[in-house]
Design a protein around this motif. Structure first.
Motif, short mmCIF file in Angstrom:
data_model
loop_
_atom_site.label_atom_id
_atom_site.label_comp_id
_atom_site.label_asym_id
_atom_site.label_seq_id
_atom_site.Cartn_x
_atom_site.Cartn_y
_atom_site.Cartn_z
N GLN A 44 39.86 18.39 17.73
CA GLN A 44 39.99 16.93 17.80
C GLN A 44 40.21 16.47 19.24
O GLN A 44 39.63 15.46 19.66
CB GLN A 44 41.15 16.48 16.91
CG GLN A 44 41.23 14.99 16.72
CD GLN A 44 42.31 14.60 15.73
OE1 GLN A 44 43.18 15.40 15.40
NE2 GLN A 44 42.26 13.37 15.27
N ILE A 45 41.00 17.20 19.99
CA ILE A 45 41.22 16.84 21.40
C ILE A 45 39.91 16.90 22.18
O ILE A 45 39.59 16.01 22.97
CB ILE A 45 42.28 17.79 22.04
CG1 ILE A 45 43.66 17.48 21.49
CG2 ILE A 45 42.27 17.67 23.57
CD1 ILE A 45 44.72 18.50 21.87
N GLY A 46 39.13 17.95 21.93
CA GLY A 46 37.83 18.08 22.60
C GLY A 46 36.90 16.93 22.26
O GLY A 46 36.23 16.37 23.14
N GLN A 47 36.86 16.56 20.99
CA GLN A 47 36.00 15.46 20.55
C GLN A 47 36.44 14.15 21.20
O GLN A 47 35.61 13.37 21.69
CB GLN A 47 36.04 15.34 19.03
CG GLN A 47 35.14 14.25 18.49
CD GLN A 47 35.21 14.14 16.97
OE1 GLN A 47 35.85 14.95 16.32
NE2 GLN A 47 34.53 13.16 16.43
N LEU A 48 37.74 13.89 21.23
CA LEU A 48 38.24 12.65 21.83
C LEU A 48 37.99 12.62 23.33
O LEU A 48 37.69 11.56 23.89
CB LEU A 48 39.73 12.49 21.52
CG LEU A 48 40.07 12.21 20.06
CD1 LEU A 48 41.58 12.26 19.86
CD2 LEU A 48 39.50 10.88 19.60
N THR A 49 38.07 13.75 23.99
CA THR A 49 37.81 13.82 25.42
C THR A 49 36.35 13.48 25.71
O THR A 49 36.04 12.72 26.64
CB THR A 49 38.14 15.22 25.96
OG1 THR A 49 39.50 15.51 25.67
CG2 THR A 49 37.92 15.32 27.46
N VAL A 50 35.44 14.03 24.92
CA VAL A 50 34.01 13.73 25.09
C VAL A 50 33.76 12.25 24.86
O VAL A 50 33.03 11.60 25.62
CB VAL A 50 33.15 14.60 24.14
CG1 VAL A 50 31.72 14.12 24.09
CG2 VAL A 50 33.22 16.06 24.55
N GLU A 51 34.34 11.69 23.80
CA GLU A 51 34.15 10.27 23.52
C GLU A 51 34.71 9.40 24.64
O GLU A 51 34.09 8.40 25.04
CB GLU A 51 34.81 9.91 22.20
CG GLU A 51 34.11 10.46 20.98
CD GLU A 51 34.84 10.19 19.68
OE1 GLU A 51 35.86 9.45 19.69
OE2 GLU A 51 34.40 10.71 18.64
N LEU A 52 35.85 9.75 25.19
CA LEU A 52 36.45 8.99 26.28
C LEU A 52 35.57 9.05 27.52
O LEU A 52 35.35 8.02 28.18
CB LEU A 52 37.86 9.52 26.60
CG LEU A 52 38.63 8.81 27.71
CD1 LEU A 52 38.88 7.35 27.33
CD2 LEU A 52 39.94 9.53 27.97
N ASP A 53 35.07 10.23 27.84
CA ASP A 53 34.18 10.36 29.00
C ASP A 53 32.93 9.52 28.81
O ASP A 53 32.45 8.85 29.74
CB ASP A 53 33.80 11.83 29.22
CG ASP A 53 34.96 12.67 29.72
OD1 ASP A 53 35.97 12.09 30.19
OD2 ASP A 53 34.87 13.92 29.64
N TRP A 54 32.36 9.51 27.61
CA TRP A 54 31.16 8.73 27.32
C TRP A 54 31.45 7.23 27.47
O TRP A 54 30.65 6.49 28.07
CB TRP A 54 30.67 9.05 25.90
CG TRP A 54 29.41 8.34 25.54
CD1 TRP A 54 28.14 8.68 25.89
CD2 TRP A 54 29.31 7.13 24.79
NE1 TRP A 54 27.24 7.80 25.36
CE2 TRP A 54 27.94 6.80 24.68
CE3 TRP A 54 30.22 6.30 24.16
CZ2 TRP A 54 27.47 5.69 24.01
CZ3 TRP A 54 29.76 5.18 23.49
CH2 TRP A 54 28.40 4.89 23.42
#
Length: 96
Positions: A77-87
């Motif tokens: 979940q942390i990885g997914q949220l990090t990708v979404e934040l970067d996008w």
């Protein structure tokens, strides 16, 4: 001619073997009370005492496995949220 072979339930075996482990009565007394041969009681008692450590280790192993699954899901979940934040940062122009 011999009589029909008796099959004892698991609950009965546990009851007899626990009584043997307690040690309040002798094997002869237990044999008479439960109408089971003393050798059979000894066998069940040994099976019970040999399997006791597994009862507690399974619980600990299951708890450790559950904990690891939780950690893995949180990292995912942390990885997914990090990708979404970067996008989102890139799309909004805030990426510096």
């Amino acid at each position: 001619m011999k009589g029909k072979r008796r099959n004892h339930s698991t609950q009965f075996k546990v009851k007899v073997s626990l009584a043997a482990v307690k040690g309040d009565k002798t094997l002869a007394e237990l044999s008479k009370e439960f109408q089971v041969h003393p050798n059979q009681i000894t066998k069940w008692k040994k099976q019970l005492t040999d399997s006791m450590p597994e009862v507690f280790s399974r619980h600990r192993d299951q708890a450790a496995q559950d904990q690891q699954e939780l950690v893995d899901n949180l990292y995912k979940q942390i990885g997914q949220l990090t990708v979404e934040l970067d996008w989102l940062k890139k799309k909004s122009g805030l990426d510096t």
